[in-house]
Design a protein around this motif. Sequence first.
Motif, short mmCIF file in Angstrom:
data_model
loop_
_atom_site.label_atom_id
_atom_site.label_comp_id
_atom_site.label_asym_id
_atom_site.label_seq_id
_atom_site.Cartn_x
_atom_site.Cartn_y
_atom_site.Cartn_z
N ASN A 42 -4.22 -3.11 -11.13
CA ASN A 42 -5.47 -2.05 -11.05
C ASN A 42 -6.40 -2.11 -12.25
O ASN A 42 -7.58 -2.18 -12.20
CB ASN A 42 -4.83 -0.75 -10.54
N THR A 43 -5.60 -2.07 -13.40
CA THR A 43 -6.47 -1.92 -14.75
C THR A 43 -7.12 -3.35 -14.85
O THR A 43 -8.29 -3.32 -15.20
CB THR A 43 -5.47 -1.71 -15.81
N PRO A 70 5.21 7.46 -7.51
CA PRO A 70 4.36 6.63 -8.23
C PRO A 70 4.00 5.43 -7.74
O PRO A 70 2.87 4.71 -8.07
CB PRO A 70 4.94 6.57 -9.63
N THR A 116 5.92 -0.56 -9.94
CA THR A 116 4.82 0.43 -10.23
C THR A 116 3.95 0.19 -11.43
O THR A 116 2.76 0.12 -11.24
CB THR A 116 5.51 2.03 -10.65
N GLU A 117 4.63 -0.52 -12.47
CA GLU A 117 4.08 -0.87 -13.77
C GLU A 117 2.89 -2.00 -13.30
O GLU A 117 1.93 -2.23 -13.72
CB GLU A 117 5.02 -1.16 -14.75
N THR A 165 0.15 -1.04 -11.39
CA THR A 165 -0.98 -0.32 -12.18
C THR A 165 -1.61 -1.29 -13.17
O THR A 165 -2.81 -1.36 -13.56
CB THR A 165 -0.04 0.56 -13.02
N GLY A 166 -0.76 -2.40 -13.60
CA GLY A 166 -1.66 -3.22 -14.51
C GLY A 166 -2.46 -4.04 -13.54
O GLY A 166 -3.70 -4.51 -14.20
N ALA A 176 -4.02 3.05 -5.27
CA ALA A 176 -5.18 2.81 -6.23
C ALA A 176 -5.43 1.29 -6.23
O ALA A 176 -6.48 0.77 -6.47
CB ALA A 176 -4.74 3.23 -7.47
N LEU A 177 -4.49 0.26 -6.09
CA LEU A 177 -4.76 -0.96 -5.99
C LEU A 177 -5.68 -1.51 -4.89
O LEU A 177 -6.61 -2.05 -4.82
CB LEU A 177 -3.39 -1.84 -6.11
N THR A 194 1.61 5.80 -5.25
CA THR A 194 0.11 6.13 -5.51
C THR A 194 -0.58 4.90 -6.27
O THR A 194 -1.76 4.54 -6.16
CB THR A 194 0.38 7.32 -6.98
N ALA A 195 0.46 4.08 -7.12
CA ALA A 195 -0.36 2.75 -7.44
C ALA A 195 -0.62 1.80 -6.68
O ALA A 195 -1.81 1.23 -6.75
CB ALA A 195 0.91 2.12 -8.49
#
Length: 97
Positions: free
Chosen positions: A75-76, A13, A68-69, A72-73, A20-21, A16-17
């Motif tokens: 990226n969001t 993960p 990872t969080e 992900t944040g 994505a970023l 993957t994160a």
Amino acid sequence: MTTVSTNAQAISPLVTAGEALVSALSGYTFSENAIKVSSGVTSFLGGLFPTPASKVGFDMEGVLIGATEVLTGLNTTISAARTRQSVPQTIAVTNGA
């Protein structure tokens, strides 16, 4: 004998994160070859995970999950900042001025 929890699932993960970023920042879509390389590196890191995890004095899996969080944040946040919302336009009436 010390039992070491091997949770290489924390690596995938994170990678993957990160991918994505990079895609969100650059607009770049990874090629099939880049995805294959990334998968290989992820598998390699997953295999190495038990060794450093057993040598450190902190929860390495928790650190990876936290990282990872964070990714992900980010990226969001970036995706939301790039998304344009339609705002209804109002016409100002000023009594002939």
